[in-house]
Design a protein around this motif. Structure first.
Motif, PDB file in Angstrom:
ATOM      1  N   THR A  84      29.710  72.841   0.705  1.00 55.76           N
ATOM      2  CA  THR A  84      30.117  72.960   2.106  1.00 55.76           C
ATOM      3  C   THR A  84      28.950  73.270   3.022  1.00 55.76           C
ATOM      4  OG1 THR A  84      32.279  73.767   1.391  1.00 55.76           O
ATOM      5  CG2 THR A  84      31.678  74.185   3.683  1.00 55.76           C
ATOM      6  N   PHE A  85      28.094  74.204   2.611  1.00 53.72           N
ATOM      7  CA  PHE A  85      27.054  74.718   3.508  1.00 53.72           C
ATOM      8  C   PHE A  85      25.631  74.344   3.108  1.00 53.72           C
ATOM      9  CE2 PHE A  85      30.566  77.909   3.642  1.00 53.72           C
ATOM     10  CZ  PHE A  85      30.958  77.697   4.950  1.00 53.72           C
ATOM     11  N   GLY A  86      25.451  73.693   1.969  1.00 55.29           N
ATOM     12  CA  GLY A  86      24.125  73.431   1.419  1.00 55.29           C
ATOM     13  C   GLY A  86      23.189  72.666   2.331  1.00 55.29           C
ATOM     14  N   LYS A  87      23.684  71.636   2.979  1.00 54.73           N
ATOM     15  CA  LYS A  87      22.826  70.823   3.854  1.00 54.73           C
ATOM     16  C   LYS A  87      22.243  71.693   4.977  1.00 54.73           C
ATOM     17  CE  LYS A  87      22.840  66.584   6.587  1.00 54.73           C
ATOM     18  NZ  LYS A  87      23.631  65.472   7.088  1.00 54.73           N
ATOM     19  N   GLY A  88      23.075  72.519   5.582  1.00 58.10           N
ATOM     20  CA  GLY A  88      22.614  73.410   6.650  1.00 58.10           C
ATOM     21  C   GLY A  88      21.659  74.475   6.129  1.00 58.10           C
ATOM     22  N   TRP A  89      21.961  75.016   4.935  1.00 55.65           N
ATOM     23  CA  TRP A  89      21.067  76.025   4.349  1.00 55.65           C
ATOM     24  C   TRP A  89      19.689  75.439   4.092  1.00 55.65           C
ATOM     25  CZ3 TRP A  89      25.130  77.691   0.227  1.00 55.65           C
ATOM     26  CH2 TRP A  89      26.024  78.605   0.792  1.00 55.65           C
ATOM     27  N   PHE A  90      19.637  74.229   3.541  1.00 58.68           N
ATOM     28  CA  PHE A  90      18.344  73.611   3.258  1.00 58.68           C
ATOM     29  C   PHE A  90      17.591  73.255   4.535  1.00 58.68           C
ATOM     30  CE2 PHE A  90      19.440  73.306  -1.212  1.00 58.68           C
ATOM     31  CZ  PHE A  90      18.197  73.515  -1.791  1.00 58.68           C
ATOM     32  N   ARG A  91      18.301  72.838   5.565  1.00 57.97           N
ATOM     33  CA  ARG A  91      17.654  72.567   6.848  1.00 57.97           C
ATOM     34  C   ARG A  91      17.027  73.871   7.364  1.00 57.97           C
ATOM     35  NH1 ARG A  91      21.526  70.169   9.280  1.00 57.97           N
ATOM     36  NH2 ARG A  91      22.491  72.052  10.089  1.00 57.97           N
ATOM     37  N   ARG A  92      17.780  74.945   7.299  1.00 55.62           N
ATOM     38  CA  ARG A  92      17.276  76.243   7.753  1.00 55.62           C
ATOM     39  C   ARG A  92      16.079  76.690   6.920  1.00 55.62           C
ATOM     40  NH1 ARG A  92      20.953  81.505   9.073  1.00 55.62           N
ATOM     41  NH2 ARG A  92      19.272  82.998   9.441  1.00 55.62           N
ATOM     42  N   ILE A  93      16.179  76.610   5.618  1.00 59.00           N
ATOM     43  CA  ILE A  93      15.075  77.005   4.735  1.00 59.00           C
ATOM     44  C   ILE A  93      13.815  76.220   5.064  1.00 59.00           C
ATOM     45  CG2 ILE A  93      14.264  76.884   2.329  1.00 59.00           C
ATOM     46  CD1 ILE A  93      17.203  77.672   1.536  1.00 59.00           C
ATOM     47  N   ASN A  94      13.959  74.921   5.232  1.00 62.55           N
ATOM     48  CA  ASN A  94      12.795  74.079   5.540  1.00 62.55           C
ATOM     49  C   ASN A  94      12.191  74.406   6.907  1.00 62.55           C
ATOM     50  OD1 ASN A  94      12.762  72.745   3.070  1.00 62.55           O
ATOM     51  ND2 ASN A  94      14.253  71.229   3.771  1.00 62.55           N
ATOM     52  N   GLU A  95      13.050  74.671   7.892  1.00 66.93           N
ATOM     53  CA  GLU A  95      12.553  75.032   9.221  1.00 66.93           C
ATOM     54  C   GLU A  95      11.850  76.387   9.204  1.00 66.93           C
ATOM     55  OE1 GLU A  95      15.753  74.742  12.077  1.00 66.93           O
ATOM     56  OE2 GLU A  95      16.009  72.593  11.699  1.00 66.93           O
ATOM     57  N   VAL A  96      12.451  77.360   8.531  1.00 71.67           N
ATOM     58  CA  VAL A  96      11.842  78.691   8.455  1.00 71.67           C
ATOM     59  C   VAL A  96      10.518  78.610   7.710  1.00 71.67           C
ATOM     60  CG1 VAL A  96      12.088  81.027   7.487  1.00 71.67           C
ATOM     61  CG2 VAL A  96      14.017  79.951   8.681  1.00 71.67           C
ATOM     62  N   ARG A  97      10.485  77.869   6.606  1.00 74.80           N
ATOM     63  CA  ARG A  97       9.226  77.706   5.851  1.00 74.80           C
ATOM     64  C   ARG A  97       8.136  77.126   6.749  1.00 74.80           C
ATOM     65  NH1 ARG A  97      10.684  74.304   2.027  1.00 74.80           N
ATOM     66  NH2 ARG A  97      10.910  75.810   0.349  1.00 74.80           N
ATOM     67  N   ALA A  98       8.458  76.059   7.467  1.00 78.72           N
ATOM     68  CA  ALA A  98       7.465  75.393   8.317  1.00 78.72           C
ATOM     69  C   ALA A  98       6.936  76.324   9.406  1.00 78.72           C
ATOM     70  CB  ALA A  98       8.066  74.127   8.932  1.00 78.72           C
ATOM     71  N   VAL A  99       7.828  77.051  10.054  1.00 74.38           N
ATOM     72  CA  VAL A  99       7.406  77.944  11.137  1.00 74.38           C
ATOM     73  C   VAL A  99       6.634  79.143  10.578  1.00 74.38           C
ATOM     74  CG1 VAL A  99       8.236  79.456  12.991  1.00 74.38           C
ATOM     75  CG2 VAL A  99       9.245  77.187  12.689  1.00 74.38           C
ATOM     76  N   ALA A 100       7.088  79.695   9.460  1.00 72.52           N
ATOM     77  CA  ALA A 100       6.379  80.829   8.851  1.00 72.52           C
ATOM     78  C   ALA A 100       4.971  80.412   8.430  1.00 72.52           C
ATOM     79  CB  ALA A 100       7.167  81.371   7.659  1.00 72.52           C
ATOM     80  N   LEU A 101       4.842  79.220   7.860  1.00 74.55           N
ATOM     81  CA  LEU A 101       3.508  78.730   7.464  1.00 74.55           C
ATOM     82  C   LEU A 101       2.644  78.463   8.693  1.00 74.55           C
ATOM     83  CD1 LEU A 101       4.435  76.415   4.464  1.00 74.55           C
ATOM     84  CD2 LEU A 101       3.247  78.635   4.377  1.00 74.55           C
ATOM     85  N   GLU A 102       3.266  77.989   9.761  1.00 71.36           N
ATOM     86  CA  GLU A 102       2.530  77.806  11.013  1.00 71.36           C
ATOM     87  C   GLU A 102       2.029  79.156  11.539  1.00 71.36           C
ATOM     88  OE1 GLU A 102       4.030  76.410  15.279  1.00 71.36           O
ATOM     89  OE2 GLU A 102       4.282  74.859  13.735  1.00 71.36           O
ATOM     90  N   ASP A 103       2.897  80.180  11.451  1.00 76.84           N
ATOM     91  CA  ASP A 103       2.503  81.529  11.864  1.00 76.84           C
ATOM     92  C   ASP A 103       1.304  82.029  11.051  1.00 76.84           C
ATOM     93  OD1 ASP A 103       4.570  81.681  13.704  1.00 76.84           O
ATOM     94  OD2 ASP A 103       5.811  83.043  12.484  1.00 76.84           O
ATOM     95  N   VAL A 104       1.307  81.695   9.751  1.00 79.40           N
ATOM     96  CA  VAL A 104       0.230  82.110   8.843  1.00 79.40           C
ATOM     97  C   VAL A 104      -1.050  81.327   9.127  1.00 79.40           C
ATOM     98  CG1 VAL A 104      -0.466  82.042   6.397  1.00 79.40           C
ATOM     99  CG2 VAL A 104       1.813  82.837   7.012  1.00 79.40           C
ATOM    100  N   GLY A 105      -0.894  80.134   9.701  1.00 80.56           N
ATOM    101  CA  GLY A 105      -2.040  79.277   9.958  1.00 80.56           C
ATOM    102  C   GLY A 105      -2.272  78.271   8.844  1.00 80.56           C
ATOM    103  N   VAL A 106      -1.178  77.957   8.110  1.00 79.24           N
ATOM    104  CA  VAL A 106      -1.252  77.039   6.973  1.00 79.24           C
ATOM    105  C   VAL A 106      -0.399  75.807   7.223  1.00 79.24           C
ATOM    106  CG1 VAL A 106      -0.945  76.844   4.459  1.00 79.24           C
ATOM    107  CG2 VAL A 106      -1.535  79.040   5.450  1.00 79.24           C
ATOM    108  N   ALA A 107      -0.151  75.460   8.465  1.00 77.83           N
ATOM    109  CA  ALA A 107       0.734  74.343   8.794  1.00 77.83           C
ATOM    110  C   ALA A 107       0.168  73.035   8.427  1.00 77.83           C
ATOM    111  CB  ALA A 107       1.023  74.305  10.286  1.00 77.83           C
TER     112      ALA A 107
END
Length: 175
Positions: free
Chosen positions: A152-175
């Protein structure tokens, strides 16, 4: 380097994923508003000696206080490196503080007791932040893919995980 007012910077990111009032019949957390469950809201209002009311009526200042006290402070966000703080906070909000701390500890190569103390903070601040973010997010993806509500929720969870990963890595300077 730690940014000042990091919590205030991260809260809109979290709320973007959480949205408004939802009471999905397949969500075991029940009714939520801005990602705050009725149970969490009841606990917050009881501790503040306020009357219990529907989470549908939650105010922004309460949402901010809940996220600060029950999630940010609980994960010791002010002590975590930029990027790692966001990855751990979003995980805490979505899957619980204890799990978020344990996943951080595992990423750091520590015993995962779910208690964030000096050893966890020291490891988190000395290890490469990009690697910690990647490890936390990989473990998070593995966890959600095993949940019974994944269909039911997996597609949204994975979208969120991928977005958070990308932004967190950008914050770290590893984008």
């Amino acid at each position: 380097m730690k940014k000042t007012n990091r919590f205030l910077e991260l809260l809109p990111r979290i709320l973007k994923h959480e949205g408004g009032f939802v009471d999905h019949p397949k969500d075991p957390g029940g009714a939520t508003n801005f990602g705050v469950t009725q149970a969490v809201y009841d606990s917050f209002r009881r501790n503040a000696k306020l009357p219990i009311q529907s989470v549908a009526n939650i105010k922004y200042n309460e949402v901010s206080s809940i996220y600060k006290l029950m999630y940010w402070d609980a994960i010791r966000g002010d002590n975590l490196p930029v990027g790692v703080d966001y990855a751990v906070l979003d995980l805490a909000v979505n899957s619980g503080v204890h799990r978020a701390i344990r996943y951080l500890q595992l990423a750091c190569g520590l015993k995962d007791d779910g208690i964030i103390g000096p050893r966890t903070i020291e490891a988190a601040t000395t290890l490469p932040s990009g690697s910690l973010v990647q490890a936390i997010m990989a473990r998070r993806a593995s966890f959600v893919s095993q949940l019974r509500t994944f269909a039911t929720f997996g597609k949204g969870w994975f979208r969120r995980i991928n977005e958070v990963r990308a932004v967190a890595l950008e914050d770290v300077g590893v984008a």
